[in-house]
Design an enzyme around this catalytic site. Structure first.
Site, mmCIF file in Angstrom:
data_model
loop_
_atom_site.group_PDB
_atom_site.id
_atom_site.type_symbol
_atom_site.label_atom_id
_atom_site.label_comp_id
_atom_site.label_asym_id
_atom_site.label_seq_id
_atom_site.Cartn_x
_atom_site.Cartn_y
_atom_site.Cartn_z
ATOM 1 N N LYS A 45 1.029 -1.374 -0.166
ATOM 2 C CA LYS A 45 -0.017 0.023 0.040
ATOM 3 C C LYS A 45 0.979 1.199 -0.061
ATOM 4 O O LYS A 45 2.191 1.234 0.487
ATOM 5 C CB LYS A 45 -0.879 -0.028 1.208
ATOM 6 C CG LYS A 45 -1.996 0.736 1.122
ATOM 7 C CD LYS A 45 -3.350 -0.029 0.392
ATOM 8 C CE LYS A 45 -4.620 0.770 0.156
ATOM 9 N NZ LYS A 45 -5.575 0.082 -0.281
ATOM 10 N N SER A 65 -8.231 -5.544 -10.743
ATOM 11 C CA SER A 65 -6.977 -4.954 -10.974
ATOM 12 C C SER A 65 -6.162 -6.091 -11.502
ATOM 13 O O SER A 65 -5.244 -6.112 -12.375
ATOM 14 C CB SER A 65 -6.411 -4.762 -9.779
ATOM 15 O OG SER A 65 -6.652 -3.156 -9.484
HETATM 16 P P1 NAD Z 1 -12.740 8.203 -2.462
HETATM 17 O O1 NAD Z 1 -11.865 9.340 -2.063
HETATM 18 O O2 NAD Z 1 -13.051 7.926 -4.043
HETATM 19 O O3 NAD Z 1 -13.984 8.259 -1.799
HETATM 20 C C1 NAD Z 1 -14.004 8.580 -0.240
HETATM 21 C C2 NAD Z 1 -15.357 9.419 -0.060
HETATM 22 O O4 NAD Z 1 -15.549 9.664 1.165
HETATM 23 C C3 NAD Z 1 -15.171 10.908 -0.444
HETATM 24 O O5 NAD Z 1 -16.418 11.337 -1.143
HETATM 25 C C4 NAD Z 1 -15.120 11.593 0.623
HETATM 26 O O6 NAD Z 1 -15.428 12.620 0.759
HETATM 27 C C5 NAD Z 1 -15.754 10.811 1.813
HETATM 28 N N1 NAD Z 1 -15.324 10.932 3.129
HETATM 29 C C6 NAD Z 1 -14.261 11.195 3.696
HETATM 30 N N2 NAD Z 1 -14.070 11.281 4.893
HETATM 31 C C7 NAD Z 1 -15.380 11.092 5.177
HETATM 32 C C8 NAD Z 1 -16.129 10.996 6.732
HETATM 33 N N3 NAD Z 1 -15.437 11.452 7.925
HETATM 34 N N4 NAD Z 1 -17.231 10.888 6.700
HETATM 35 C C9 NAD Z 1 -18.106 10.801 5.617
HETATM 36 N N5 NAD Z 1 -17.650 10.627 4.295
HETATM 37 C C10 NAD Z 1 -16.284 10.924 4.304
HETATM 38 O O7 NAD Z 1 -12.235 6.787 -2.119
HETATM 39 P P2 NAD Z 1 -12.536 5.111 -2.327
HETATM 40 O O8 NAD Z 1 -11.619 4.865 -3.261
HETATM 41 O O9 NAD Z 1 -14.189 5.110 -2.715
HETATM 42 O O10 NAD Z 1 -12.204 4.553 -1.080
HETATM 43 C C11 NAD Z 1 -13.083 4.483 0.156
HETATM 44 C C12 NAD Z 1 -12.642 3.482 1.109
HETATM 45 O O11 NAD Z 1 -12.580 2.178 0.313
HETATM 46 C C13 NAD Z 1 -11.131 3.384 1.462
HETATM 47 O O12 NAD Z 1 -11.255 2.846 2.904
HETATM 48 C C14 NAD Z 1 -10.518 2.666 0.716
HETATM 49 O O13 NAD Z 1 -9.270 2.401 1.010
HETATM 50 C C15 NAD Z 1 -11.490 1.620 0.588
HETATM 51 N N6 NAD Z 1 -11.135 0.619 -1.008
HETATM 52 C C16 NAD Z 1 -11.242 1.260 -1.993
HETATM 53 C C17 NAD Z 1 -10.914 0.802 -3.046
HETATM 54 C C18 NAD Z 1 -10.834 1.369 -4.682
HETATM 55 O O14 NAD Z 1 -10.855 0.501 -5.464
HETATM 56 N N7 NAD Z 1 -10.964 2.602 -4.648
HETATM 57 C C19 NAD Z 1 -10.651 -0.843 -3.113
HETATM 58 C C20 NAD Z 1 -10.773 -1.396 -1.945
HETATM 59 C C21 NAD Z 1 -10.985 -0.424 -0.520
#
Ligand code: NAD
Length: 475
Positions: free
Chosen positions: A109, A367
């Protein structure tokens, strides 16, 4: 926002405590267990970038938790609160996730300490390219060594910049496109990657609801249709999860929560409309459609619902608020949204957690498909689509030759050869179904396992351990 109390263990300790519980259900030598549990290496880098005439210094990390399989795989996060501890915890989760869903990667990561909202596109490109260069230099990016992907704060745009930077430093590498996944399709990405984590969450939930024993344990019945759902974080993962659940499964999205306020309507919200409004207005405040706007969205985590889907960040359900959670199921779309201490409180209350290590594995699964596509230099379906169509047409002709007419709609369905998106979704669905069946079997047949998380972790640790054994690390 509800912050975890000071006495809450860190994200990394939370992951490690779950590891310890899972490991206790397995026969693994102590030294080997310690080796698997700890991060193998972590690179911290500081680098300068000139922004609007001024030099700014940035700090970032790339951690490799395991390299029993190569490349190591895991997203890169751009966030204002990222730190080494968090990156290491996320890298460890990647190792367990990949092992659980049989994706042949080690766990890694990355994180860059930055608030992306404060920089324009041009500055973000400069910063991303420089960070990528630093990682390439130390062999922390490469198709056979370490392959990043999007995470919080990053997406296709950043992955395209990373791929292009890699290509300029390794011009002779014919597999350069496989150095990063989550790229735009026009740059070697794969259909279905953007939605993959959210769609994987939905496939996981569908499989859960196909198994009556699990649904009963959560105090629910029936399928996903009409279930009341609250989603925290309407970013990549949360948006696709909510959209697919609403449009394809008939679920009712009653709450959407962002860091700067949430919207709530017990009769359901239109996900597409609220999402478009959020993108245009940086939040839900002033949304002209239905729903009550609540400035402190964290209180909405405690509202009554069937399924609560944290899809934003870690530790949002912690010792402080776990006792007030009213959801029947917590579907962990984010990584680490429930702390170790909160999990115990939730279990006591009978709330069922579907763990992150399983539920958000759709991203790394697709991926993996993208990486294979890049290494094989061919789009999935290209060789067999027309061939399959031809065979199906002959079959229909044979049936109709016996005097039986096949309805036109069915004929079209049968004769349509598979596109890349069909194959990706089918592979993802199969992966999520199989992994859930493995988890529930381990859970229901092992008296010393009291949660799906520990069942999932014990499967993952066992597989990693077996890899090391096969490799001959010890007899
Ligand atoms: P992202 O940045 O696209 O979206 C995150 C969203 O959460 C944003 O809209 C942000 O404004 C909102 N946010 C941030 N803090 C917040 C809070 N305190 N309360 C409410 N909303 C809040 O990120 P993402 O890629 O969607 O990732 C979100 C989660 O999913 C993370 O934990 C990430 O590690 C996990 N994840 C993502 C992926 C991926 O493919 N993108 C894969 C596996 C896990």
């Amino acid at each position: 926002m509800t912050l975890p109390p000071d006495n809450e263990v860190s994200f990394k300790d939370s992951v490690n405590l779950s590891f310890d519980l899972a490991r206790a259900t397995l026969e693994i030598p102590d030294g080997m267990a310690q080796y698997i549990r700890n991060v193998n290496n972590v690179y911290q880098v500081r680098f300068p970038v000139k922004i609007n005439g001024k030099i700014e210094t940035f700090i970032g990390w790339r951690a490799v938790h395991s390299d029993h399989k190569l490349p190591a795989k895991g997203g890169i996060r751009f966030a204002p609160q990222v730190n080494q501890n968090e990156v290491e915890a996320l890298a460890a989760l990647m190792s367990y996730k990949c092992a659980l869903v049989d994706v042949p990667f080690g766990g890694s990561k990355g994180g860059l300490l930055i608030d992306p909202r404060k920089y324009d596109r041009e500055s973000m490109e400069k910063i991303t390219r420089r960070f990528a260069f630093e990682l390439i230099q130390k062999d922390y990016i490469g198709s056979g060594t370490n392959v990043p992907a999007p995470d919080m704060g990053t997406g296709q745009r950043e992955m395209a910049w990373i791929a292009s930077t890699y290509n300029s430093y390794r011009p002779g590498d014919i597999n350069h496109l496989a150095c990063v996944t989550g790229k735009p399709v026009s740059m070697g990405g794969i259909q279905g990657r953007v939605e993959a984590t959210g769609r994987g969450v939905v496939f996981g939930l569908r499989e859960f609801f196909r198994t009556p024993g699990d649904v009963e344990k959560a105090g629910l019945d029936g399928g996903l249709e009409g279930k009341k759902i609250i989603v925290q974080g309407l970013g990549n993962v949360g948006y696709y999860t909510a959209k697919i659940l609403q449009e394809e499964d008939g679920a009712k999205i009653i709450g959407v929560l962002e860091y700067n306020g949430g919207l709530m309507d017990p009769n359901g919200l239109n996900v597409e409309e609220v999402y478009r409004y959020k993108v245009d207005n940086q939040g839900f405040e002033g949304y002209p459609g239905n729903g009550e706007f609540v400035p402190d969205s964290s209180v909405l985590l405690e509202e009554e619902c069937d399924i609560l889907i944290p899809a934003a960040m870690e530790a949002v359900i912690n010792q402080e608020n776990a006792g007030r959670i009213q959801a029947k199921i917590i579907a962990e779309a984010a990584n680490g949204p429930v702390t170790f201490a909160a999990e115990a409180i939730l279990q006591e209350k009978g709330v069922v957690s579907i763990p992150d290590v399983y539920l958000n594995a759709g991203g790394v699964t697709v991926s993996y498909f993208e990486w294979i596509k890049n290494l094989s230099h061919i789009r999935f379906g290209r060789m067999q689509k027309r061939y399959d169509e031809g065979k199906s047409e002959k079959l229909i002709q044979a049936i109709e030759g016996t005097g039986h007419k096949v309805p036109q709609a069915l004929k079209e369905q049968i004769c349509r050869g598979s596109e890349e998106i069909d194959l990706v979704r089918s592979g993802l669905d199969d992966t999520m179904r199989q992994a859930w069946q493995d988890i529930r079997e381990r859970f229901w047949t092992n008296d010393s396992i009291h949660s799906y998380r520990i069942a999932a972790m014990s499967i993952a640790i066992e597989k990693i351990h077996n890899s090391y054994r096969t490799m001959g690390v010890y007899p």
